[in-house]
Design an enzyme around this catalytic site. Structure first.
Site, PDB file in Angstrom:
ATOM      1  CG  HIS A 269      -1.785   1.165   1.376  1.00  0.00           C
ATOM      2  ND1 HIS A 269      -3.113   1.161   1.009  1.00  0.00           N
ATOM      3  CD2 HIS A 269      -1.542   2.430   1.842  1.00  0.00           C
ATOM      4  CE1 HIS A 269      -3.647   2.344   1.237  1.00  0.00           C
ATOM      5  NE2 HIS A 269      -2.712   3.147   1.750  1.00  0.00           N
ATOM      6  CD  GLU A 270       1.420   3.601   3.671  1.00  0.00           C
ATOM      7  OE1 GLU A 270       1.592   4.642   3.005  1.00  0.00           O
ATOM      8  OE2 GLU A 270       0.407   3.418   4.380  1.00  0.00           O
ATOM      9  CG  HIS A 273       0.441   6.323  -0.705  1.00  0.00           C
ATOM     10  ND1 HIS A 273      -0.536   7.127  -1.266  1.00  0.00           N
ATOM     11  CD2 HIS A 273      -0.155   5.689   0.351  1.00  0.00           C
ATOM     12  CE1 HIS A 273      -1.662   6.987  -0.581  1.00  0.00           C
ATOM     13  NE2 HIS A 273      -1.474   6.109   0.389  1.00  0.00           N
ATOM     14  CD  GLU A 299      -5.548   5.525   0.380  1.00  0.00           C
ATOM     15  OE1 GLU A 299      -5.600   4.402   0.909  1.00  0.00           O
ATOM     16  OE2 GLU A 299      -4.671   6.365   0.668  1.00  0.00           O
TER      17      GLU A 299
END
Length: 510
Positions: A269-270, A273, A299
């Protein structure tokens, strides 16, 4: 001396880039505060961040910035609304008009209080003690509302706050988004949860030593293309990603030796980003043309890599053999089918960042509704735990056993991030629509993932989204990339086509 529009633009750009340099310095201090700073340093750090925030505000809201903007706005340089000139000027103007309304003293006090609040929240979460955090949060809320009242760009305080994270979005539109999605999502979730079928959840809760999790995590984020020469991975209480400078993107996660999914999907997830930050145009770094569209679009990138890629069968066809080599004791007897189902398990859960794709938006809706009540004054800070537990029971039919599982699980409110949470659901919707279009443009993505080839998708995202900077608003970007306005339908197609075969629920064809 009267400046030419060209000279005014160049001076404006240089001033904004210098302000970005100072802002990046503050970002390093924020990152350090959430990773390595000893708690005893909180008071002094709050003074540092307060000073820097005041300096940033003073420089950005200087009358000279307004004069330079006016000079360029009245020229032919901005004639083409999609040109670099026009985009930079439009977005600098938007931010300038918001920030110039806020007193420097309020900016400094908000920075000081929220930096202290993060440390107080972290300790309160460890002890699962909301009352220890309550006075601090009350102060954060008071200052946040003062700022919203000063800016006052929307019909309500919440509209103003939401617009700061997702430009152009309104509370009413966000409610409509949740309603349209919920009408189809809620019955589907109930159908799955009542199916009587479930995976072997123990696959992810066997013993996974954290040092080896760190090794696997680094391999996986490197495989999808996160440049570790221009980034790093660290440990924190609440995972986040921060771009602290050009060529310097910091990803964080947390490890639990009895939950492999927590760190692995948190890292994917990160890193999603991080791929966005690393994919923007370095020639425009520090300017809107080198920035990101909105937090919802940001996001969309993290949710895409975490869920649409990271929870796909193709991804684990590639990654499971690697994971077995790192954890032979835990995974030697686990088949691809069993692992794939385990990482796509649907269940009622307490923690938002650990929630499955199907129930995740219910967690966001809970926060959206509570935030509105806090901001409007209908809910006192002291009453948050009770309201949280009541809504959790209403939406997910479970009640948190303590504050750490409930209203203390997220760091956002300690930083004054009211209006931030709805961007998570927007991110899911944007991600689904982008991913559906990527499939149409790039062909069989699952086959590409099976062989560990993530470059086509990554380059597609860079071209279509990352390198566009802030050229388009979020809704415009969605239409530009997909040819259609934002809809909940792609997300529902994705969920049904993935989960229906696992749970025997109703499937929807593309």
């Amino acid at each position: 001396m009267v400046k030419t529009p060209e000279a005014a633009y160049e001076e404006l750009v240089q001033r904004v880039k210098n302000i970005a340099l100072l802002g990046n310095t503050a970002s390093v201090l924020h990152w350090d505060m959430e990773t390595y700073m000893p708690s005893a340093g909180a008071e002094y750090r709050s003074q540092q961040l307060s000073l820097l925030s005041g300096m940033l505000h003073e420089q950005f809201t200087a009358p000279e910035i307004g004069d330079l903007l006016t000079c360029v706005e009245q020229s032919d340089l901005v004639k083409d609304p999609l040109s670099d000139y026009a985009v930079n000027v439009r977005e600098i103007r938007r931010e300038y008009d918001r920030e110039v309304k806020v007193p420097k003293s309020l900016v400094e006090e908000l920075a000081r209080v929220t930096s202290l609040a993060h440390v107080v929240w972290r300790e309160a979460r460890k002890k699962s003690d909301f009352k220890a955090f309550q006075p601090t949060l009350e102060n954060v809320v008071r200052l946040t509302l003062e700022k919203a009242d000063a800016i006052a760009t929307g019909p309500t305080r919440y509209d103003t706050l939401l617009d700061g994270y997702e430009p152009g979005m309104t509370t009413d539109r966000m409610k409509a988004v949740f309603t349209a999605l919920g009408n189809e999502l809620n019955p589907f979730v109930e159908e799955i949860l009542s199916s009587g079928k479930e995976p072997d959840r123990t696959i992810l809760t066997r013993k996974y030593p954290t040092d080896r999790q760190a090794v696997l995590g680094q391999i996986l984020v490197g495989a999808i293309g996160f440049d570790l020469a221009g980034g790093r991975i660290d440990v924190t209480t609440h995972p986040f990603c921060a771009q602290v400078g050009l060529g310097d993107v910091r990803v964080t996660t947390r490890y639990n030796e009895r939950d492999l999914g927590d760190a692995m999907f948190g890292l994917l997830h990160e890193a999603g980003h991080g791929l966005y930050d690393q994919g923007t145009d370095p020639a425009h770094f520090g300017l809107p043309r080198g920035g990101f569209v909105s937090l919802g679009i940001h996001e969309s990138q993290s949710r895409m890599w975490e869920n649409f890629v990271g929870r796909s069968r193709g991804f684990w066809h590639f990654a499971l053999p690697i994971a077995r080599s790192v954890f032979p004791e835990a995974l030697s007897d686990v088949s691809l089918d069993a692992f794939y189902w385990a990482v796509n398990d649907v269940q009622r859960s307490y923690i938002r960042v650990e929630a499955d794709e199907a129930t995740y938006n219910l967690h966001v809706l809970l926060r959206f509704e509570i935030e509105q009540a806090i901001v409007s004054g209908d809910l006192a800070v002291a009453d948050i735990p009770g309201a949280w537990n009541e809504k959790m029971q209403q939406l997910l039919h479970i009640t948190p056993r303590n504050d750490a599982e409930g209203c203390l699980q997220d760091t956002h409110w300690s930083g004054g991030g009211f209006g931030y949470f709805p961007t998570y659901t927007l991110g899911n919707l944007y991600a689904a629509q982008f991913f559906e279009q990527a499939r149409a443009d790039l062909g069989d993505l699952d086959t590409q993932f099976r062989r560990g080839d993530f470059l086509p998708l990554r380059e597609w995202l860079k071209e279509k989204i990352h390198r566009q900077g802030m050229r388009y608003r979020a809704n415009e970007l969605v239409e530009k990339v997909t040819g259609k306005p934002l809809s909940h339908e792609p997300l529902m197609r994705h969920l049904k086509n993935k989960l229906a075969p696992l749970y025997g629920a109703a499937r929807e064809t593309r």
